[in-house]
Enzyme design. Structure first.
Site, mmCIF file in Angstrom:
data_model
loop_
_atom_site.group_PDB
_atom_site.id
_atom_site.type_symbol
_atom_site.label_atom_id
_atom_site.label_comp_id
_atom_site.label_asym_id
_atom_site.label_seq_id
_atom_site.Cartn_x
_atom_site.Cartn_y
_atom_site.Cartn_z
ATOM 1 N N ARG A 83 -0.635 55.909 31.832
ATOM 2 C CA ARG A 83 0.531 55.098 32.161
ATOM 3 C C ARG A 83 0.822 54.187 30.971
ATOM 4 O O ARG A 83 -0.110 53.695 30.334
ATOM 5 C CB ARG A 83 0.221 54.203 33.356
ATOM 6 C CG ARG A 83 0.299 54.866 34.689
ATOM 7 C CD ARG A 83 0.217 53.836 35.797
ATOM 8 N NE ARG A 83 -1.111 53.290 35.990
ATOM 9 C CZ ARG A 83 -1.504 52.090 35.613
ATOM 10 N NH1 ARG A 83 -0.663 51.256 35.036
ATOM 11 N NH2 ARG A 83 -2.730 51.672 35.833
ATOM 12 N N TYR A 232 3.050 62.720 32.086
ATOM 13 C CA TYR A 232 1.704 62.513 32.613
ATOM 14 C C TYR A 232 1.640 61.460 33.720
ATOM 15 O O TYR A 232 2.297 60.419 33.646
ATOM 16 C CB TYR A 232 0.784 62.072 31.461
ATOM 17 C CG TYR A 232 -0.675 62.058 31.842
ATOM 18 C CD1 TYR A 232 -1.327 63.243 32.148
ATOM 19 C CD2 TYR A 232 -1.404 60.873 31.919
ATOM 20 C CE1 TYR A 232 -2.658 63.244 32.516
ATOM 21 C CE2 TYR A 232 -2.739 60.867 32.281
ATOM 22 C CZ TYR A 232 -3.360 62.054 32.572
ATOM 23 O OH TYR A 232 -4.680 62.068 32.940
ATOM 24 N N LYS A 241 3.062 55.433 41.585
ATOM 25 C CA LYS A 241 3.168 54.014 41.239
ATOM 26 C C LYS A 241 4.632 53.533 41.308
ATOM 27 O O LYS A 241 4.905 52.426 41.776
ATOM 28 C CB LYS A 241 2.602 53.771 39.840
ATOM 29 C CG LYS A 241 1.172 54.242 39.652
ATOM 30 C CD LYS A 241 0.217 53.547 40.591
ATOM 31 C CE LYS A 241 -1.213 53.946 40.310
ATOM 32 N NZ LYS A 241 -2.158 53.281 41.230
ATOM 33 N N HIS A 261 -1.756 48.111 46.305
ATOM 34 C CA HIS A 261 -2.656 48.992 45.535
ATOM 35 C C HIS A 261 -4.036 48.956 46.207
ATOM 36 O O HIS A 261 -4.950 48.278 45.729
ATOM 37 C CB HIS A 261 -2.720 48.453 44.094
ATOM 38 C CG HIS A 261 -3.354 49.374 43.113
ATOM 39 N ND1 HIS A 261 -4.027 48.924 41.997
ATOM 40 C CD2 HIS A 261 -3.411 50.729 43.060
ATOM 41 C CE1 HIS A 261 -4.461 49.955 41.300
ATOM 42 N NE2 HIS A 261 -4.112 51.056 41.917
ATOM 43 N N SER A 283 -7.362 49.162 38.607
ATOM 44 C CA SER A 283 -7.570 50.563 38.235
ATOM 45 C C SER A 283 -8.960 50.748 37.630
ATOM 46 O O SER A 283 -9.427 49.902 36.873
ATOM 47 C CB SER A 283 -6.529 50.990 37.206
ATOM 48 O OG SER A 283 -5.247 50.798 37.732
ATOM 49 N N CYS A 285 -11.961 50.710 39.003
ATOM 50 C CA CYS A 285 -13.052 49.862 39.488
ATOM 51 C C CYS A 285 -13.728 50.508 40.688
ATOM 52 O O CYS A 285 -14.415 49.821 41.457
ATOM 53 C CB CYS A 285 -12.541 48.474 39.876
ATOM 54 S SG CYS A 285 -12.253 47.404 38.473
ATOM 55 N N ASP A 308 -5.745 54.951 47.112
ATOM 56 C CA ASP A 308 -5.022 54.208 46.068
ATOM 57 C C ASP A 308 -3.935 53.267 46.586
ATOM 58 O O ASP A 308 -3.719 52.218 46.008
ATOM 59 C CB ASP A 308 -4.402 55.208 45.080
ATOM 60 C CG ASP A 308 -4.001 54.556 43.763
ATOM 61 O OD1 ASP A 308 -4.753 53.719 43.259
ATOM 62 O OD2 ASP A 308 -2.920 54.897 43.243
ATOM 63 N N ARG A 403 -7.949 63.428 34.667
ATOM 64 C CA ARG A 403 -7.753 63.314 36.120
ATOM 65 C C ARG A 403 -7.921 64.625 36.863
ATOM 66 O O ARG A 403 -7.705 65.698 36.311
ATOM 67 C CB ARG A 403 -6.323 62.835 36.389
ATOM 68 C CG ARG A 403 -5.964 61.498 35.779
ATOM 69 C CD ARG A 403 -6.487 60.362 36.587
ATOM 70 N NE ARG A 403 -6.208 59.070 36.007
ATOM 71 C CZ ARG A 403 -5.963 57.980 36.722
ATOM 72 N NH1 ARG A 403 -5.949 58.026 38.035
ATOM 73 N NH2 ARG A 403 -5.764 56.826 36.137
#
Ligand code: OXD
Ligand code: MN
Length: 622
Positions: A83, A232, A241, A261, A283, A285, A308, A403
């Protein structure tokens, strides 16, 4: 066979005449602007998916992975791997609607704004003719279970078959959505890789993208997303998102609910009592790991609703309910293995699109963390194409942000109610981050307002690697800093306003799995043992009032011995895990105050200033 055409462009698949009127208007606009060579209305079928994968294989964008069932591997241009926050903009009439005006001399960190006029110029520079020679795929999709009053529709036009294949996994997509939509409103998403044909310069690794002109723009007032130049992840799978968090939270604010989130899980204890909770971590974690946790305590079961994003609203009885708007997992590969997340490993054996991981000579995948699972005699080709890659090489085998993209229904621990149109009832909200020092394993906020303060002040160590660097801890309000689409002060205000008479407010907690001792070693084992902390949290939510918490300056912390530590492989140091160093916390309060007042400045709700004062006061007397 003579092809039907629309605005002079041949329609290679699907029936334009059957599109709802508003969708047709949207298509007409995008076709005129982007000038594709062909139009394909996606039906979401298996056959269509096969066609997409065949096209991608023929173009060299993906390769099959014969070791697994129906899995493929894509490698991107190395410039298009993540991102891009710096190129992500919110466009509103006034800047202050989108981002707070920081104190003079302070650089704002809470999003990027673009005026509607500048956005028009940026669009005119990029989109006219951007799909020349390419196919425009039109996807109708639904975020959330079909038929749920909490779900929302989206339409995405894209010139990437890779995006079609991934959106089919990540959303409910295709004919059934078009049929259900009728004349309902939808979020308008336009995406182009920004490489019209003929190409001006050769592609790198066969991956079309346009990094110099990448732009991901959101018009929150009109529910529109325009993404250019990247193929991507969150830049191009616009349901995730862009829609579910950025446009979603703007809609949520207008309609009085929350788009966050957060992962969603159901936890059943040995007595058979099941409760659901949501958890927000920045993100990378461990949200996916917690969402798929295998409990180390006997008799406990954790089931996954989402990993997510959570959309939550109070029902007519005042119970907070959550749905997962997504239909798949777009998880980080490195670090995922049979020890850290065996459930994810099982989930990704079939129907998975892997991106930017390494390939093994037996037709499988490899990334950092899978060393122990590598069959003997197998060689590795890194994501960058380095053959015979060896562990310890200068460059990693897989990109750190590589990913897997996989349907959620394949998860062996998917919750039986994960598609319940009413959503699942939420009893607890958890915030957390990577905090190497000072922050205890778990604490409970004193009330809703204090809980909102805990969410607004989430911070986490900046990491791309797993090693301890002890470096910068960054503020990440509600773990949503990269996904905020309106003024962070108003975001906090919206959370405060959720507390209303008649609503059963969930308790709010903070956890930290990442505290370290003076030698840099983790104090808490994490992973499956996190069930011990979830158990304490859910006992705190139970109607049976157990004597397991005590007041501290940060909030309620567990009474010594009240977290079940039975059967832990290695003993943990309770005192160190729950120590609250006064000097650390006095500095922490100063940092929080500086960050919130510098960044949010005049839009900071006064309730937050009161919480800062109270926290300082509690520590000064400690
Ligand atoms: C994600 C992220 O991809 O948060 O989920 O970056
Ligand atoms: Mn995320």
């Amino acid at each position: 066979m003579k092809l039907v055409s629309f605005k002079g462009v041949p329609v290679v698949r699907g029936n334009v005449d059957s599109l709802p009127r508003k969708v047709l208007t949207f298509l007409e606009h995008d076709v005129e602007l982007c000038q594709p060579a062909f139009i394909h209305i996606c039906d979401g079928s298996d056959e269509e998916n096969r066609l997409m994968l065949d096209i991608l294989i023929a173009e060299g964008i993906v390769q099959p992975l014969p070791k697994y069932e129906n899995c493929v591997l894509a490698h991107t241009d190395p410039r298009d791997v993540a991102r891009v926050e710096s190129k992500t903009f919110i466009s509103t009439e006034s800047q202050r609607e989108a981002i707070p005006v920081p104190k003079p001399g302070v650089k704002g960190q809470l999003g990027n704004w673009m005026s509607p006029e500048d956005l028009d110029v940026a669009i005119k520079k990029r989109f006219p003719g951007c799909m020349k020679g390419r196919t425009l795929y039109l996807l109708a999709y639904c975020m959330g279970p079909m038929g749920s009053p909490l779900s929302k529709f989206g339409i995405q036009a894209t010139d990437s078959a890779y995006v079609v294949a991934c959106m089919r996994i990540m959303t409910r997509m295709g004919m059934q959505v078009l049929d259900a939509m009728g004349d309902s409103d939808f979020v308008r998403c336009l995406h182009s890789v920004g490489c019209p044909l003929p190409l001006k310069e050769p592609l790198r690794r066969d991956w079309p993208c346009n990094p110099d002109l990448t732009l991901i723009a959101h018009k929150t007032a009109t529910n529109e997303v325009m993404s250019f130049g990247s193929g991507y992840g969150g830049n191009s799978l616009l349901g995730k998102k862009c829609f579910s968090l950025r446009i979603g939270s703007a809609i949520a604010r207008r309609e009085g609910w929350l788009a966050e989130h957060m992962l969603i899980v159901g936890v059943t204890n040995p007595e058979g009592v099941k409760r659901y909770l949501v958890a927000a971590f920045p993100s990378q974690c461990g949200k996916t790991n917690l969402a798929m946790l295998t409990a180390s305590l006997p008799g406990y079961k954790v089931e996954c609703v989402g990993d997510d994003i959570a959309w939550m609203r109070f029902d007519e009885k005042g119970q907070l309910r959550a749905i997962n708007p997504e239909n798949g997992f777009f998880g980080v590969c490195p670090g995922t293995n049979n020890k850290t997340n065996p459930i994810a490993m099982e989930t990704i054996q079939r129907n998975t699109v892997f991106t930017n991981v390494a390939k093994t000579s037996d037709g499988g995948v490899f990334w950092e963390g899978l060393e122990e699972d590598l069959p003997k005699g197998v060689s590795i080709t890194s994501w960058l194409g380095e053959e015979n890659w060896q562990p310890g090489s200068e460059r990693p085998a897989a990109h750190p942000n590589s990913r897997f993209c996989v349907p959620a229904c394949q998860c062996p621990t998917i919750d039986p109610n994960w598609e319940d149109p009413a959503g699942v009832p939420i009893d607890a909200i958890i915030f957390g981050g990577r905090r190497p020092v000072g922050v205890p394993l778990v604490y409970e906020s004193l009330n809703w307002q204090h809980g909102v303060f805990v969410g607004a002040t989430v911070s986490s160590e900046a990491t791309t690697a797993a090693e301890y660097s002890g470096h910068e801890v960054m503020h990440d309000p509600f773990s949503s800093r990269p996904f905020l689409s309106y003024n962070a002060g108003n975001y906090i205000g919206h959370w405060l306003e959720m507390e209303k008479p008649g609503c059963k407010m969930p308790k709010i907690f903070h956890v930290n799995w990442f505290r370290r001792d003076s030698k840099g070693k983790f104090l808490w084992p994490g992973f499956g043992d996190n069930i011990r902390v979830l158990d304490w949290i859910l006992r705190r939510c139970s109607d049976e009032k157990e004597d397991i918490a005590q007041m501290s300056p940060v909030g309620f912390i567990p009474k010594k011995g009240s977290i079940n530590m039975e059967g832990l492989e290695n003993p943990v140091d309770w005192n160190e895990l729950f120590d609250l160093p006064k000097d650390f916390w006095m500095t922490e309060v100063d940092n929080i105050e500086k960050y919130l007042t510098d960044q949010i400045n005049e839009d900071l709700p006064p309730e937050m200033l009161k919480e800062i004062q109270d926290l300082r006061q509690r520590f000064s007397q400690y």
